[in-house]
Write an enzyme that holds these catalytic residues in place. Sequence first.
Site, mmCIF file in Angstrom:
data_model
loop_
_atom_site.group_PDB
_atom_site.id
_atom_site.type_symbol
_atom_site.label_atom_id
_atom_site.label_comp_id
_atom_site.label_asym_id
_atom_site.label_seq_id
_atom_site.Cartn_x
_atom_site.Cartn_y
_atom_site.Cartn_z
ATOM 1 N N SER A 16 0.655 -1.128 -0.062
ATOM 2 C CA SER A 16 0.030 -0.050 0.011
ATOM 3 C C SER A 16 0.969 1.151 -0.107
ATOM 4 C CB SER A 16 -0.838 0.062 1.178
ATOM 5 O OG SER A 16 -1.613 1.242 1.192
ATOM 6 N N LYS A 60 -14.860 -4.710 1.888
ATOM 7 C CA LYS A 60 -15.414 -3.476 1.485
ATOM 8 C C LYS A 60 -17.066 -3.792 1.724
ATOM 9 C CE LYS A 60 -12.236 -1.803 -1.639
ATOM 10 N NZ LYS A 60 -11.743 -1.376 -3.296
ATOM 11 N N ASN A 81 -15.655 1.743 1.003
ATOM 12 C CA ASN A 81 -14.189 1.905 1.158
ATOM 13 C C ASN A 81 -13.662 3.005 2.063
ATOM 14 O OD1 ASN A 81 -14.523 4.180 -0.586
ATOM 15 N ND2 ASN A 81 -12.525 3.819 -1.183
ATOM 16 N N ASP A 96 -14.035 5.118 -4.294
ATOM 17 C CA ASP A 96 -13.844 4.437 -5.422
ATOM 18 C C ASP A 96 -14.414 4.772 -6.624
ATOM 19 O OD1 ASP A 96 -11.482 2.762 -4.077
ATOM 20 O OD2 ASP A 96 -12.842 1.050 -3.791
ATOM 21 N N GLY A 120 -12.697 -10.059 -12.905
ATOM 22 C CA GLY A 120 -12.858 -10.062 -11.555
ATOM 23 C C GLY A 120 -14.473 -9.768 -11.270
ATOM 24 N N GLY A 122 -15.196 -9.157 -7.690
ATOM 25 C CA GLY A 122 -15.421 -8.758 -6.306
ATOM 26 C C GLY A 122 -15.843 -7.484 -6.101
ATOM 27 N N GLY A 220 -3.584 1.990 -11.757
ATOM 28 C CA GLY A 220 -4.689 2.414 -10.610
ATOM 29 C C GLY A 220 -4.048 3.402 -10.096
#
Length: 419
Positions: A16, A60, A81, A96, A120, A122, A220
Amino acid sequence: MEQTLYGLIGAKLGHSYSKIIHEQLAGYHYELIPLPTEAEARAFMEKRAFAAINVTIPYKQLVIPYCDVVDPKAKAIGAVNTIVNRGGKLYGYNTDYAGFSYLARSHGVDFADKTVLILGTGGTHSTVEAVCRDGGAKTILSASRTGKYGALTYNEAMRRRDVQIIINTTPCGMYPNVGQCMLDPTAFPALEAVLDVVYNPFRTELLLRAAERGIKTAGGFEMLVAQAVYAAQYFTGRFYAVDSVIPTASRRLTHQLANLSLIGMPGCGKSTIGAALAKQLGKTFVDLDEEIERRTGNNIPDIFAHEGEDAFRRYEADILADIAKGTNQVIACGGGIVKTPANVHALRQNGWVLWVQRPLGKLATGGRPLSQGGAALKQLHAERTPLYRNASDGVLDNSTTLDRVVQEAARTFAAYELL
Protein backbone atom coordinates in the site's frame (compact mmCIF):
# COMPACT_ATOMS: atom_id res chain seq x y z
CA MET A 1 -13.99 10.30 23.80
CA GLU A 2 -13.08 11.74 20.41
CA GLN A 3 -11.15 9.30 18.24
CA THR A 4 -7.97 10.38 16.45
CA LEU A 5 -6.96 7.31 14.44
CA TYR A 6 -6.86 7.63 10.63
CA GLY A 7 -5.83 4.66 8.58
CA LEU A 8 -6.43 1.79 6.19
CA ILE A 9 -7.70 -1.70 6.99
CA GLY A 10 -7.34 -4.75 4.78
CA ALA A 11 -6.06 -8.30 4.85
CA LYS A 12 -2.63 -7.53 3.32
CA LEU A 13 -1.21 -4.01 3.17
CA GLY A 14 2.48 -4.51 2.39
CA HIS A 15 1.90 -3.10 -1.12
CA SER A 16 0.00 0.00 0.00
CA TYR A 17 0.97 3.60 -0.81
CA SER A 18 -1.99 5.03 1.11
CA LYS A 19 0.06 6.20 4.10
CA ILE A 20 2.39 8.26 1.89
CA ILE A 21 -0.49 9.74 -0.09
CA HIS A 22 -2.73 10.72 2.84
CA GLU A 23 0.06 12.15 4.98
CA GLN A 24 1.42 14.29 2.13
CA LEU A 25 -2.03 15.30 1.01
CA ALA A 26 -3.77 16.18 4.28
CA GLY A 27 -1.10 16.29 6.98
CA TYR A 28 -2.67 13.88 9.47
CA HIS A 29 -0.93 10.74 10.74
CA TYR A 30 -2.25 7.74 8.80
CA GLU A 31 -1.71 4.14 9.85
CA LEU A 32 -1.72 0.89 7.88
CA ILE A 33 -3.73 -1.63 9.91
CA PRO A 34 -3.44 -5.16 8.49
CA LEU A 35 -6.26 -7.43 9.65
CA PRO A 36 -5.47 -10.85 8.17
CA THR A 37 -8.68 -12.58 9.25
CA GLU A 38 -12.36 -11.74 9.04
CA ALA A 39 -12.63 -12.16 12.81
CA GLU A 40 -10.00 -9.47 13.34
CA ALA A 41 -11.78 -7.15 10.92
CA ARG A 42 -15.09 -7.59 12.73
CA ALA A 43 -13.48 -7.01 16.13
CA PHE A 44 -11.90 -3.82 14.83
CA MET A 45 -15.21 -2.53 13.48
CA GLU A 46 -17.07 -3.37 16.68
CA LYS A 47 -14.69 -1.24 18.75
CA ARG A 48 -15.16 1.82 16.48
CA ALA A 49 -11.87 3.17 17.84
CA PHE A 50 -11.02 5.39 14.89
CA ALA A 51 -11.74 8.84 13.52
CA ALA A 52 -11.87 7.69 9.90
CA ILE A 53 -10.63 4.76 7.88
CA ASN A 54 -10.29 3.51 4.35
CA VAL A 55 -11.16 -0.11 3.61
CA THR A 56 -9.54 -2.37 1.02
CA ILE A 57 -9.60 -6.02 -0.07
CA PRO A 58 -11.42 -8.09 1.12
CA TYR A 59 -13.55 -6.09 3.57
CA LYS A 60 -15.49 -3.58 1.46
CA GLN A 61 -18.70 -5.55 1.89
CA LEU A 62 -18.02 -6.85 5.40
CA VAL A 63 -17.95 -3.33 6.91
CA ILE A 64 -21.34 -2.27 5.58
CA PRO A 65 -23.47 -3.68 8.44
CA TYR A 66 -21.32 -1.79 10.95
CA CYS A 67 -22.17 1.57 9.36
CA ASP A 68 -25.07 3.51 10.86
CA VAL A 69 -25.49 5.53 7.68
CA VAL A 70 -24.47 4.38 4.19
CA ASP A 71 -24.26 6.88 1.35
CA PRO A 72 -26.80 6.02 -1.39
CA LYS A 73 -24.08 5.60 -4.02
CA ALA A 74 -22.16 3.16 -1.80
CA LYS A 75 -25.38 1.31 -0.99
CA ALA A 76 -26.24 0.95 -4.68
CA ILE A 77 -22.76 -0.36 -5.47
CA GLY A 78 -22.70 -2.64 -2.44
CA ALA A 79 -19.20 -1.63 -1.33
CA VAL A 80 -17.84 0.84 1.24
CA ASN A 81 -14.20 1.94 1.21
CA THR A 82 -14.39 5.06 3.40
CA ILE A 83 -15.86 5.28 6.91
CA VAL A 84 -16.02 8.37 9.10
CA ASN A 85 -16.77 8.26 12.84
CA ARG A 86 -18.91 11.26 13.77
CA GLY A 87 -19.76 11.21 17.46
CA GLY A 88 -19.77 7.43 17.61
CA LYS A 89 -21.92 6.99 14.50
CA LEU A 90 -20.24 5.45 11.46
CA TYR A 91 -20.90 6.93 8.02
CA GLY A 92 -19.94 4.80 5.03
CA TYR A 93 -19.00 6.09 1.56
CA ASN A 94 -17.52 4.80 -1.67
CA THR A 95 -14.78 7.04 -3.07
CA ASP A 96 -13.59 4.33 -5.46
CA TYR A 97 -16.45 5.32 -7.78
CA ALA A 98 -15.22 8.90 -8.04
CA GLY A 99 -11.61 7.72 -8.20
CA PHE A 100 -12.22 5.34 -11.10
CA SER A 101 -14.37 7.91 -12.89
CA TYR A 102 -11.47 10.36 -12.61
CA LEU A 103 -8.99 7.78 -13.96
CA ALA A 104 -11.09 7.07 -17.04
CA ARG A 105 -11.90 10.73 -17.67
CA SER A 106 -8.31 11.93 -17.27
CA HIS A 107 -7.14 9.41 -19.88
CA GLY A 108 -9.93 10.10 -22.34
CA VAL A 109 -11.64 6.73 -21.95
CA ASP A 110 -15.32 7.07 -22.86
CA PHE A 111 -17.64 4.14 -22.08
CA ALA A 112 -20.58 5.38 -24.16
CA ASP A 113 -21.82 2.68 -26.56
CA LYS A 114 -18.76 0.50 -25.89
CA THR A 115 -18.40 -3.20 -25.12
CA VAL A 116 -16.53 -3.44 -21.82
CA LEU A 117 -14.94 -6.52 -20.28
CA ILE A 118 -14.36 -6.39 -16.52
CA LEU A 119 -11.90 -8.90 -15.09
CA GLY A 120 -12.90 -10.08 -11.62
CA THR A 121 -16.19 -10.22 -9.71
CA GLY A 122 -15.27 -8.77 -6.30
CA GLY A 123 -16.18 -5.51 -4.60
CA THR A 124 -14.18 -3.32 -6.96
CA HIS A 125 -15.96 -4.95 -9.91
CA SER A 126 -19.25 -3.56 -8.62
CA THR A 127 -17.81 -0.04 -8.47
CA VAL A 128 -16.30 -0.23 -11.95
CA GLU A 129 -19.49 -1.72 -13.36
CA ALA A 130 -21.48 1.19 -11.94
CA VAL A 131 -19.15 3.73 -13.56
CA CYS A 132 -19.35 1.93 -16.91
CA ARG A 133 -23.13 1.66 -16.71
CA ASP A 134 -23.53 5.32 -15.77
CA GLY A 135 -21.14 6.18 -18.61
CA GLY A 136 -23.49 4.60 -21.14
CA ALA A 137 -21.65 1.36 -21.93
CA LYS A 138 -23.52 -0.73 -24.52
CA THR A 139 -22.47 -4.13 -23.14
CA ILE A 140 -20.74 -4.95 -19.85
CA LEU A 141 -19.18 -8.41 -19.62
CA SER A 142 -17.48 -9.97 -16.62
CA ALA A 143 -14.82 -12.65 -16.50
CA SER A 144 -13.38 -14.74 -13.68
CA ARG A 145 -11.36 -17.91 -13.15
CA THR A 146 -14.45 -19.97 -12.34
CA GLY A 147 -17.05 -18.31 -14.57
CA LYS A 148 -19.58 -18.35 -11.72
CA TYR A 149 -22.44 -15.89 -11.17
CA GLY A 150 -22.94 -15.22 -14.86
CA ALA A 151 -19.32 -14.37 -15.59
CA LEU A 152 -17.34 -15.73 -18.51
CA THR A 153 -14.24 -17.80 -17.92
CA TYR A 154 -11.06 -16.16 -19.17
CA ASN A 155 -10.90 -18.61 -22.06
CA GLU A 156 -14.46 -17.71 -23.04
CA ALA A 157 -13.68 -14.01 -22.72
CA MET A 158 -10.74 -14.38 -25.12
CA ARG A 159 -13.21 -15.39 -27.82
CA ARG A 160 -15.19 -12.14 -27.58
CA ARG A 161 -13.86 -10.27 -30.59
CA ASP A 162 -16.08 -7.25 -29.95
CA VAL A 163 -14.46 -6.13 -26.66
CA GLN A 164 -13.34 -2.49 -26.88
CA ILE A 165 -12.33 -1.74 -23.28
CA ILE A 166 -10.79 -4.10 -20.71
CA ILE A 167 -10.70 -3.24 -17.00
CA ASN A 168 -8.85 -5.39 -14.49
CA THR A 169 -10.30 -5.35 -10.97
CA THR A 170 -8.47 -8.45 -9.70
CA PRO A 171 -5.19 -8.55 -7.73
CA CYS A 172 -3.53 -10.29 -10.68
CA GLY A 173 -0.13 -8.72 -11.34
CA MET A 174 -0.11 -6.87 -8.02
CA TYR A 175 3.00 -6.73 -5.82
CA PRO A 176 4.60 -9.06 -4.88
CA ASN A 177 3.22 -11.35 -7.62
CA VAL A 178 4.17 -9.04 -10.47
CA GLY A 179 4.45 -10.19 -14.07
CA GLN A 180 1.19 -12.16 -14.07
CA CYS A 181 -1.51 -11.59 -16.67
CA MET A 182 -4.99 -13.13 -16.97
CA LEU A 183 -5.34 -12.80 -20.73
CA ASP A 184 -3.57 -11.66 -23.88
CA PRO A 185 -4.71 -8.23 -25.13
CA THR A 186 -3.65 -9.17 -28.68
CA ALA A 187 -6.69 -11.50 -28.79
CA PHE A 188 -9.05 -8.51 -29.03
CA PRO A 189 -8.92 -6.84 -32.46
CA ALA A 190 -11.35 -4.05 -31.48
CA LEU A 191 -9.53 -3.18 -28.25
CA GLU A 192 -9.14 0.57 -27.67
CA ALA A 193 -8.19 0.92 -24.01
CA VAL A 194 -7.02 -1.13 -21.02
CA LEU A 195 -7.43 0.13 -17.45
CA ASP A 196 -6.07 -1.63 -14.38
CA VAL A 197 -7.02 -0.73 -10.81
CA VAL A 198 -3.78 -2.32 -9.53
CA TYR A 199 -1.44 0.50 -8.47
CA ASN A 200 1.66 -1.42 -7.38
CA PRO A 201 3.43 -1.80 -9.75
CA PHE A 202 2.57 1.33 -11.69
CA ARG A 203 2.35 -0.69 -14.91
CA THR A 204 1.11 -4.27 -14.64
CA GLU A 205 2.01 -6.95 -17.17
CA LEU A 206 -1.43 -6.48 -18.72
CA LEU A 207 -0.78 -2.77 -19.26
CA LEU A 208 2.73 -3.33 -20.61
CA ARG A 209 1.48 -5.84 -23.17
CA ALA A 210 -1.36 -3.55 -24.25
CA ALA A 211 0.93 -0.52 -24.52
CA GLU A 212 3.25 -2.46 -26.83
CA ARG A 213 0.31 -2.72 -29.23
CA GLY A 214 -0.24 1.02 -29.09
CA ILE A 215 -3.42 0.65 -27.02
CA LYS A 216 -4.34 3.39 -24.58
CA THR A 217 -3.54 2.31 -21.01
CA ALA A 218 -3.87 3.63 -17.46
CA GLY A 219 -2.90 2.08 -14.13
CA GLY A 220 -4.51 2.34 -10.74
CA PHE A 221 -2.14 4.78 -9.04
CA GLU A 222 -4.07 7.85 -10.20
CA MET A 223 -7.28 6.20 -9.05
CA LEU A 224 -5.68 5.57 -5.66
CA VAL A 225 -4.65 9.22 -5.34
CA ALA A 226 -8.04 10.41 -6.57
CA GLN A 227 -10.04 8.27 -4.13
CA ALA A 228 -7.69 9.41 -1.34
CA VAL A 229 -8.41 13.05 -2.17
CA TYR A 230 -12.17 12.37 -2.07
CA ALA A 231 -11.75 10.38 1.16
CA ALA A 232 -9.70 13.19 2.74
CA GLN A 233 -12.60 15.54 2.07
CA TYR A 234 -14.86 13.27 4.11
CA PHE A 235 -12.17 12.80 6.77
CA THR A 236 -11.50 16.51 7.30
CA GLY A 237 -14.50 18.39 5.95
CA ARG A 238 -12.11 20.42 3.77
CA PHE A 239 -12.75 21.01 0.08
CA TYR A 240 -10.03 20.20 -2.47
CA ALA A 241 -9.86 21.50 -6.04
CA VAL A 242 -9.71 17.91 -7.24
CA ASP A 243 -8.94 18.58 -10.91
CA SER A 244 -5.70 20.32 -9.94
CA VAL A 245 -4.84 18.54 -6.68
CA ILE A 246 -5.10 14.99 -8.07
CA PRO A 247 -2.76 15.36 -11.08
CA THR A 248 -0.29 17.43 -9.07
CA ALA A 249 -0.17 14.93 -6.22
CA SER A 250 -0.03 11.96 -8.62
CA ARG A 251 2.92 13.39 -10.52
CA ARG A 252 4.84 14.34 -7.37
CA LEU A 253 4.34 10.95 -5.78
CA THR A 254 5.19 8.93 -8.89
CA HIS A 255 8.49 10.76 -9.26
CA GLN A 256 9.18 10.17 -5.58
CA LEU A 257 8.46 6.45 -5.88
CA ALA A 258 9.53 5.64 -9.43
CA ASN A 259 12.68 3.79 -10.43
CA LEU A 260 15.10 5.06 -13.05
CA SER A 261 17.06 2.31 -14.77
CA LEU A 262 20.20 2.80 -16.86
CA ILE A 263 20.98 0.52 -19.80
CA GLY A 264 23.69 0.65 -22.43
CA MET A 265 26.89 -0.92 -23.70
CA PRO A 266 29.34 -2.46 -21.23
CA GLY A 267 31.74 0.19 -20.01
CA CYS A 268 29.55 3.18 -20.93
CA GLY A 269 29.51 4.51 -17.34
CA LYS A 270 26.15 3.30 -16.04
CA SER A 271 27.41 2.49 -12.54
CA THR A 272 29.31 5.75 -12.07
CA ILE A 273 26.41 7.82 -13.35
CA GLY A 274 23.88 5.76 -11.41
CA ALA A 275 25.59 6.22 -8.05
CA ALA A 276 25.84 10.00 -8.51
CA LEU A 277 22.31 10.25 -9.90
CA ALA A 278 20.81 8.29 -7.00
CA LYS A 279 22.42 10.75 -4.59
CA GLN A 280 21.08 13.68 -6.61
CA LEU A 281 17.52 12.28 -6.66
CA GLY A 282 17.50 10.92 -3.11
CA LYS A 283 17.01 7.35 -4.29
CA THR A 284 18.65 4.04 -3.46
CA PHE A 285 21.39 2.98 -5.87
CA VAL A 286 21.50 -0.62 -7.08
CA ASP A 287 24.34 -1.92 -9.25
CA LEU A 288 22.77 -5.05 -10.73
CA ASP A 289 26.08 -6.74 -11.55
CA GLU A 290 27.31 -6.22 -8.00
CA GLU A 291 24.02 -7.59 -6.69
CA ILE A 292 24.38 -10.70 -8.88
CA GLU A 293 27.87 -11.27 -7.52
CA ARG A 294 26.68 -10.76 -3.95
CA ARG A 295 23.73 -13.13 -4.24
CA THR A 296 25.52 -15.87 -6.19
CA GLY A 297 28.80 -15.62 -4.29
CA ASN A 298 30.76 -15.58 -7.58
CA ASN A 299 32.19 -12.83 -9.73
CA ILE A 300 30.71 -12.43 -13.20
CA PRO A 301 33.77 -13.48 -15.25
CA ASP A 302 33.87 -16.72 -13.25
CA ILE A 303 30.16 -17.34 -13.84
CA PHE A 304 30.72 -16.95 -17.59
CA ALA A 305 33.83 -19.15 -17.49
CA HIS A 306 32.41 -22.00 -15.41
CA GLU A 307 28.66 -21.93 -16.09
CA GLY A 308 28.30 -20.05 -19.38
CA GLU A 309 26.30 -17.05 -20.52
CA ASP A 310 22.92 -18.83 -20.36
CA ALA A 311 23.36 -19.49 -16.64
CA PHE A 312 24.40 -15.88 -16.07
CA ARG A 313 21.32 -14.60 -17.91
CA ARG A 314 19.09 -16.74 -15.69
CA TYR A 315 20.72 -15.31 -12.56
CA GLU A 316 20.42 -11.83 -14.01
CA ALA A 317 16.71 -12.20 -14.86
CA ASP A 318 15.78 -13.73 -11.50
CA ILE A 319 17.63 -11.10 -9.46
CA LEU A 320 16.36 -8.20 -11.57
CA ALA A 321 12.78 -9.49 -11.21
CA ASP A 322 13.16 -9.27 -7.44
CA ILE A 323 14.88 -5.88 -7.38
CA ALA A 324 12.57 -4.23 -9.91
CA LYS A 325 9.55 -4.92 -7.69
CA GLY A 326 10.92 -2.23 -5.41
CA THR A 327 10.58 1.51 -5.81
CA ASN A 328 12.59 4.72 -5.39
CA GLN A 329 15.73 3.22 -6.93
CA VAL A 330 18.32 4.02 -9.58
CA ILE A 331 19.27 0.69 -11.14
CA ALA A 332 22.47 0.34 -13.20
CA CYS A 333 22.09 -2.70 -15.44
CA GLY A 334 24.58 -4.92 -17.21
CA GLY A 335 25.06 -4.37 -20.92
CA GLY A 336 23.15 -7.51 -21.92
CA ILE A 337 20.08 -6.93 -19.76
CA VAL A 338 17.99 -6.24 -22.88
CA LYS A 339 18.69 -9.68 -24.36
CA THR A 340 15.94 -11.17 -22.17
CA PRO A 341 12.54 -9.65 -23.13
CA ALA A 342 11.04 -10.18 -19.65
CA ASN A 343 13.77 -7.95 -18.22
CA VAL A 344 12.47 -4.98 -20.18
CA HIS A 345 9.00 -5.38 -18.65
CA ALA A 346 10.59 -5.73 -15.19
CA LEU A 347 12.44 -2.43 -15.66
CA ARG A 348 9.43 -0.59 -17.05
CA GLN A 349 6.82 -1.73 -14.50
CA ASN A 350 7.88 0.83 -11.89
CA GLY A 351 9.61 3.58 -13.80
CA TRP A 352 11.59 4.76 -16.78
CA VAL A 353 14.62 3.46 -18.67
CA LEU A 354 17.48 5.65 -19.91
CA TRP A 355 19.92 4.46 -22.58
CA VAL A 356 23.41 5.68 -21.72
CA GLN A 357 25.44 6.33 -24.88
CA ARG A 358 29.19 6.80 -25.08
CA PRO A 359 31.53 6.71 -28.13
CA LEU A 360 32.88 3.20 -28.74
CA GLY A 361 36.45 4.40 -28.44
CA LYS A 362 35.79 5.60 -24.89
CA LEU A 363 34.12 2.42 -23.59
CA ALA A 364 35.92 0.64 -20.77
CA THR A 365 36.58 -2.98 -21.78
CA GLY A 366 38.82 -4.43 -19.06
CA GLY A 367 37.47 -7.49 -17.25
CA ARG A 368 34.26 -7.66 -19.31
CA PRO A 369 33.43 -11.16 -20.64
CA LEU A 370 31.67 -10.04 -23.82
CA SER A 371 33.30 -6.69 -24.53
CA GLN A 372 37.00 -6.84 -25.45
CA GLY A 373 37.23 -4.04 -28.02
CA GLY A 374 37.92 -4.01 -31.76
CA ALA A 375 35.67 -5.74 -34.28
CA ALA A 376 33.91 -7.77 -31.57
CA LEU A 377 32.88 -4.60 -29.76
CA LYS A 378 31.51 -3.06 -32.96
CA GLN A 379 29.52 -6.19 -33.67
CA LEU A 380 28.15 -6.24 -30.12
CA HIS A 381 27.15 -2.59 -30.48
CA ALA A 382 25.38 -3.28 -33.79
CA GLU A 383 23.48 -6.22 -32.32
CA ARG A 384 22.35 -4.44 -29.18
CA THR A 385 21.54 -0.96 -30.50
CA PRO A 386 18.00 -1.86 -31.66
CA LEU A 387 17.38 -3.64 -28.34
CA TYR A 388 18.49 -0.58 -26.34
CA ARG A 389 16.36 1.67 -28.52
CA ASN A 390 13.22 -0.42 -28.07
CA ALA A 391 13.73 -0.79 -24.31
CA SER A 392 14.43 2.84 -23.46
CA ASP A 393 12.34 5.93 -22.81
CA GLY A 394 15.19 8.29 -23.66
CA VAL A 395 18.88 8.70 -24.40
CA LEU A 396 21.59 10.05 -22.09
CA ASP A 397 24.79 11.27 -23.75
CA ASN A 398 27.83 10.38 -21.63
CA SER A 399 30.50 12.23 -23.54
CA THR A 400 30.89 15.23 -21.23
CA THR A 401 31.64 15.60 -17.51
CA LEU A 402 29.98 13.44 -14.88
CA ASP A 403 28.32 16.47 -13.28
CA ARG A 404 26.77 17.57 -16.58
CA VAL A 405 25.58 14.07 -17.39
CA VAL A 406 23.96 13.65 -13.96
CA GLN A 407 22.25 17.04 -14.18
CA GLU A 408 20.90 16.19 -17.63
CA ALA A 409 19.65 12.82 -16.38
CA ALA A 410 17.90 14.52 -13.45
CA ARG A 411 16.24 17.03 -15.80
CA THR A 412 15.11 14.22 -18.09
CA PHE A 413 13.69 12.26 -15.15
CA ALA A 414 11.79 15.32 -13.89
CA ALA A 415 10.13 15.74 -17.29
CA TYR A 416 8.90 12.16 -17.64
CA GLU A 417 5.25 11.27 -17.25
CA LEU A 418 4.61 7.75 -16.01
CA LEU A 419 0.84 7.73 -15.55
